[in-house]
Design a protein around this motif. Structure first.
Motif, PDB file in Angstrom:
ATOM      1  N   PRO A  54       0.822  -1.214   0.000  1.00 43.51           N
ATOM      2  CA  PRO A  54       0.000   0.000   0.000  1.00 43.51           C
ATOM      3  C   PRO A  54       0.856   1.264   0.000  1.00 43.51           C
ATOM      4  CG  PRO A  54      -0.832  -1.569   1.609  1.00 43.51           C
ATOM      5  CD  PRO A  54       0.475  -2.120   1.116  1.00 43.51           C
ATOM      6  N   ILE A  55       0.347   2.279  -0.670  1.00 43.80           N
ATOM      7  CA  ILE A  55       0.993   3.595  -0.662  1.00 43.80           C
ATOM      8  C   ILE A  55       0.482   4.347   0.560  1.00 43.80           C
ATOM      9  CG2 ILE A  55       1.075   5.826  -1.866  1.00 43.80           C
ATOM     10  CD1 ILE A  55       0.999   4.073  -4.461  1.00 43.80           C
ATOM     11  N   MET A  56       1.395   4.985   1.227  1.00 48.42           N
ATOM     12  CA  MET A  56       1.054   5.599   2.508  1.00 48.42           C
ATOM     13  C   MET A  56       1.248   7.111   2.453  1.00 48.42           C
ATOM     14  SD  MET A  56       2.688   3.916   5.885  1.00 48.42           S
ATOM     15  CE  MET A  56       2.485   4.863   7.377  1.00 48.42           C
ATOM     16  N   GLY A  57       0.372   7.823   3.157  1.00 53.95           N
ATOM     17  CA  GLY A  57       0.543   9.263   3.308  1.00 53.95           C
ATOM     18  C   GLY A  57       0.590   9.612   4.780  1.00 53.95           C
ATOM     19  N   CYS A  58       1.264  10.687   5.123  1.00 50.98           N
ATOM     20  CA  CYS A  58       1.173  11.159   6.509  1.00 50.98           C
ATOM     21  C   CYS A  58       0.833  12.637   6.500  1.00 50.98           C
ATOM     22  CB  CYS A  58       2.410  10.823   7.322  1.00 50.98           C
ATOM     23  SG  CYS A  58       3.752  11.955   7.148  1.00 50.98           S
ATOM     24  N   PHE A  59       0.030  13.012   7.476  1.00 47.41           N
ATOM     25  CA  PHE A  59      -0.623  14.322   7.482  1.00 47.41           C
ATOM     26  C   PHE A  59      -0.563  14.878   8.898  1.00 47.41           C
ATOM     27  CE2 PHE A  59      -2.708  13.393   3.392  1.00 47.41           C
ATOM     28  CZ  PHE A  59      -2.626  11.996   3.372  1.00 47.41           C
ATOM     29  N   GLY A  60       0.284  15.887   9.127  1.00 46.61           N
ATOM     30  CA  GLY A  60       0.454  16.415  10.486  1.00 46.61           C
ATOM     31  C   GLY A  60      -0.105  17.819  10.654  1.00 46.61           C
ATOM     32  N   ILE A  61      -0.618  18.090  11.853  1.00 50.00           N
ATOM     33  CA  ILE A  61      -0.968  19.470  12.238  1.00 50.00           C
ATOM     34  C   ILE A  61      -0.467  19.676  13.654  1.00 50.00           C
ATOM     35  CG2 ILE A  61      -2.838  21.078  12.838  1.00 50.00           C
ATOM     36  CD1 ILE A  61      -4.514  19.949  10.617  1.00 50.00           C
ATOM     37  N   GLY A  62       0.283  20.728  13.861  1.00 50.14           N
ATOM     38  CA  GLY A  62       0.798  21.012  15.209  1.00 50.14           C
ATOM     39  C   GLY A  62      -0.246  21.780  16.000  1.00 50.14           C
ATOM     40  N   THR A  63      -0.942  21.088  16.913  1.00 50.09           N
ATOM     41  CA  THR A  63      -2.053  21.763  17.607  1.00 50.09           C
ATOM     42  C   THR A  63      -1.548  22.720  18.689  1.00 50.09           C
ATOM     43  OG1 THR A  63      -2.394  19.867  19.092  1.00 50.09           O
ATOM     44  CG2 THR A  63      -3.741  19.965  17.095  1.00 50.09           C
ATOM     45  N   THR A  64      -0.473  22.349  19.401  1.00 48.96           N
ATOM     46  CA  THR A  64       0.054  23.319  20.370  1.00 48.96           C
ATOM     47  C   THR A  64       0.772  24.455  19.646  1.00 48.96           C
ATOM     48  OG1 THR A  64       1.898  21.786  20.731  1.00 48.96           O
ATOM     49  CG2 THR A  64       0.191  21.848  22.425  1.00 48.96           C
ATOM     50  N   ARG A  65       1.394  24.141  18.488  1.00 50.98           N
ATOM     51  CA  ARG A  65       1.993  25.233  17.720  1.00 50.98           C
ATOM     52  C   ARG A  65       0.911  26.212  17.283  1.00 50.98           C
ATOM     53  NH1 ARG A  65       6.371  24.313  13.027  1.00 50.98           N
ATOM     54  NH2 ARG A  65       7.565  23.700  14.873  1.00 50.98           N
ATOM     55  N   LEU A  66      -0.276  25.694  16.929  1.00 52.89           N
ATOM     56  CA  LEU A  66      -1.371  26.586  16.534  1.00 52.89           C
ATOM     57  C   LEU A  66      -1.748  27.543  17.666  1.00 52.89           C
ATOM     58  CD1 LEU A  66      -3.818  24.354  14.434  1.00 52.89           C
ATOM     59  CD2 LEU A  66      -2.739  26.494  13.701  1.00 52.89           C
ATOM     60  N   VAL A  67      -1.744  27.035  18.909  1.00 50.45           N
ATOM     61  CA  VAL A  67      -2.034  27.919  20.047  1.00 50.45           C
ATOM     62  C   VAL A  67      -1.043  29.090  20.029  1.00 50.45           C
ATOM     63  CG1 VAL A  67      -2.087  28.133  22.564  1.00 50.45           C
ATOM     64  CG2 VAL A  67      -2.953  26.040  21.496  1.00 50.45           C
ATOM     65  N   GLY A  68       0.230  28.778  19.834  1.00 50.76           N
ATOM     66  CA  GLY A  68       1.267  29.814  19.834  1.00 50.76           C
ATOM     67  C   GLY A  68       1.154  30.760  18.655  1.00 50.76           C
ATOM     68  N   VAL A  69       0.873  30.205  17.482  1.00 51.08           N
ATOM     69  CA  VAL A  69       0.782  31.047  16.280  1.00 51.08           C
ATOM     70  C   VAL A  69      -0.407  32.002  16.390  1.00 51.08           C
ATOM     71  CG1 VAL A  69       0.311  31.030  13.793  1.00 51.08           C
ATOM     72  CG2 VAL A  69       1.984  29.442  14.760  1.00 51.08           C
ATOM     73  N   ILE A  70      -1.539  31.487  16.855  1.00 49.82           N
ATOM     74  CA  ILE A  70      -2.713  32.356  17.004  1.00 49.82           C
ATOM     75  C   ILE A  70      -2.407  33.425  18.049  1.00 49.82           C
ATOM     76  CG2 ILE A  70      -5.154  32.477  17.674  1.00 49.82           C
ATOM     77  CD1 ILE A  70      -5.384  29.518  16.708  1.00 49.82           C
ATOM     78  N   ALA A  71      -1.812  33.003  19.174  1.00 55.36           N
ATOM     79  CA  ALA A  71      -1.486  33.958  20.243  1.00 55.36           C
ATOM     80  C   ALA A  71      -0.584  35.063  19.709  1.00 55.36           C
ATOM     81  CB  ALA A  71      -0.823  33.241  21.410  1.00 55.36           C
ATOM     82  N   GLU A  72       0.443  34.674  18.970  1.00 56.78           N
ATOM     83  CA  GLU A  72       1.422  35.648  18.494  1.00 56.78           C
ATOM     84  C   GLU A  72       0.874  36.507  17.364  1.00 56.78           C
ATOM     85  OE1 GLU A  72       4.900  37.577  17.008  1.00 56.78           O
ATOM     86  OE2 GLU A  72       3.576  36.339  15.809  1.00 56.78           O
ATOM     87  N   ALA A  73       0.326  35.825  16.364  1.00 57.99           N
ATOM     88  CA  ALA A  73      -0.041  36.540  15.134  1.00 57.99           C
ATOM     89  C   ALA A  73      -1.223  37.485  15.334  1.00 57.99           C
ATOM     90  CB  ALA A  73      -0.331  35.545  14.019  1.00 57.99           C
ATOM     91  N   LEU A  74      -2.142  37.155  16.244  1.00 56.06           N
ATOM     92  CA  LEU A  74      -3.343  37.975  16.380  1.00 56.06           C
ATOM     93  C   LEU A  74      -3.314  38.913  17.586  1.00 56.06           C
ATOM     94  CD1 LEU A  74      -6.065  35.313  15.406  1.00 56.06           C
ATOM     95  CD2 LEU A  74      -4.804  36.863  13.917  1.00 56.06           C
ATOM     96  N   SER A  75      -2.247  38.886  18.361  1.00 61.52           N
ATOM     97  CA  SER A  75      -2.212  39.705  19.576  1.00 61.52           C
ATOM     98  C   SER A  75      -1.923  41.177  19.237  1.00 61.52           C
ATOM     99  CB  SER A  75      -1.126  39.185  20.513  1.00 61.52           C
ATOM    100  OG  SER A  75       0.128  39.274  19.871  1.00 61.52           O
ATOM    101  N   ASP A  76      -2.131  42.056  20.216  1.00 57.50           N
ATOM    102  CA  ASP A  76      -1.741  43.457  20.054  1.00 57.50           C
ATOM    103  C   ASP A  76      -0.986  43.902  21.304  1.00 57.50           C
ATOM    104  OD1 ASP A  76      -3.636  43.937  22.018  1.00 57.50           O
ATOM    105  OD2 ASP A  76      -5.130  44.748  20.637  1.00 57.50           O
TER     106      ASP A  76
END
Ligand code: ATP
Ligand code: MG
Length: 416
Positions: free
Chosen positions: A287-309
């Motif tokens: 079988p051909i395999m794929g892997c698919f990652g999302i960093g959920t704690t990184r998302l907390v940090g990115v949202i905190a940083e990118a949207l803060s003032d």
């Protein structure tokens, strides 16, 4: 939730060794606690954000047919040795027990998921399948200076898919790319899908999902007109040049953070574990395999940083710990406090999640400062003044706009 019951408090300062803006804000607001470089505990408010992000991820993975499991994070060394990763993956944490047996801490789970899939996928008729988990990962990162965006312990959604043909994989790959963009959009972010090299996993191209933020560790080149975007490592074009893809736009560079990625693993892991099934003609295939990652704690940090003032955190409604922050001023007056208590009960009963600042001995100025730092999408103020005016004061955190609202219109206002 009553803020007087919340066990965390805002802090004046983050630890001196914390240089990342995302973690400084999250620590000051009491969302996370730093244990050591790259390792954070999630406190009630931070856990609510993390859970809401992970639920968005879960919904979108379920929608494309993913089946959720929980895999072990303490791994036997044997499958890691079988794929060669034991000696090749530099971030792998290795543990030796007192009996001298060796273990690995999960940094990704191909070595565990492939044998599991092999147990149950025995015919081409069992394909395709997509299996995922959302859990802790451990990596011996050399530099952990980006706060929760780069942890030595962190959380990731990792999905693995298995296919009978390249064509079937390609179809799912395209579907997953769309699902990924939806996840990031629902989290209040604009992510660009970049073409990047597949790193140690594969020679094929992969997609990295990048969010533009100054705190990002990656450099990307993107078109100001079309969706073209590439990691500078693999881009054949530079900033200032005309975009070859659309022929119209101009390329620019930016700092970005990788919040997810998707890889074509080919048959690398299925071959390593001799995982094969018979096709319709009785011929064996890996079988051909794929892997698919999302960093959920990184998302907390990115949202905190990118949207803060300058004042603090600014959560998008979809991931905020609470929809509204009800702030009681002049609470020494029993009647005003009773009104505020009643409003809190009513909103809660109607399904609006509210953090209620009912604290008695905190000044108005301090309460407002805390509310800005904590970053709920709406602040609702109830005070002698608002009661006299017969209207509540609602402040939208992201824009600072203030509205005088009748109680009967409150839910409509904060849903907007
Ligand atoms: P990076 O280039 O940032 O190290 P990676 O290519 O090693 O990421 P993967 O192994 O594919 O990342 O992991 C999938 C996702 O997990 C990444 O897209 C990222 O969002 C997240 N991630 C990876 N490493 C970390 C880490 N140390 N801390 C937090 N999140 C991480
Ligand atoms: Mg890495």
């Amino acid at each position: 939730m009553r803020q007087s019951h919340l066990f965390t408090k805002t802090r004046k300062e983050a630890p001196a060794d914390e240089t990342a803006k995302d973690a400084q804000l999250l620590i000051k607001a009491g969302y996370v606690n730093k244990e050591m470089a790259g390792v954070y505990s999630y406190l009630p408010l931070g856990m609510r954000v993390l859970q809401r992000i992970e639920n968005i991820v879960r919904e979108e993975m379920d929608a494309i047919g993913g089946q959720e499991i929980v895999m072990a994070t303490l791994h036997p060394s044997e499958p890691w040795k079988q794929t060669g990763a034991w000696d090749m993956v530099d971030v792998l944490f290795k543990i030796q027990s007192r009996t001298e047996k060796e273990y690995a801490m999960g940094q990704s789970e191909e070595e565990i998921v492939t044998p599991i899939a092999q147990t149950y996928i025995t015919s081409y008729k069992d394909l395709p399948k997509a299996i995922y988990q959302i859990g802790n990962k451990y990596r011996d990162e050399l530099r952990a200076k980006s706060g929760v965006m780069r942890g030595r312990e962190f959380r990731m959604k990792d999905m693995y898919s298995f296919h009978a043909s390249q064509e079937d994989f390609d179809t799912f790959y395209a579907i997953s790319k769309t699902a990924y963009l939806k996840v990031f959009e629902r989290c209040g972010l604009t992510a660009k899908a970049t073409e990047a090299s597949g790193g140690s996993f594969t020679q094929k191209l992969s997609y990295e999902f990048m969010v533009l933020t100054d705190a990002g560790e990656d450099d990307i080149v993107y078109c100001d007109t079309c969706t073209h975007c590439a990691n500078v490592e693999v881009s054949d074009q530079k900033a200032g040049e005309q975009c070859k893809r659309c022929g119209k736009g101009t390329l620019a560079t930016a700092k970005a953070s990788e919040v997810g990625n998707i890889f074509d693993l080919g048959t690398r892991y299925t071959k390593a574990f001799d995982f094969k099934v018979k096709d319709a003609q009785g011929k064996e295939l890996f079988p051909i395999m794929g892997c698919f990652g999302i960093g959920t704690t990184r998302l907390v940090g990115v949202i905190a940083e990118a949207l803060s003032d300058a004042k603090g955190l600014v959560w998008p409604a979809a991931v905020a710990p609470f929809a509204a922050h009800l702030v009681l001023i002049d609470g020494k007056d029993e009647n005003i406090r009773k009104d505020a208590d009643a409003l809190y009960e009513t909103l809660t009963k109607q399904g609006v999640s509210v953090l209620y600042d009912d604290r008695a001995d905190v000044s108005a100025g301090e309460k407002f400062k805390d509310a800005d730092l904590l970053g709920m999408p709406w602040r609702i103020v109830i005070s002698a003044r608002t009661i006299a005016a017969g209207q509540l004061e609602c402040v939208k955190r992201s824009t600072g706009e203030t509205f005088a609202v009748n109680e009967s219109d409150l839910i409509k206002t904060i849903a907007a």
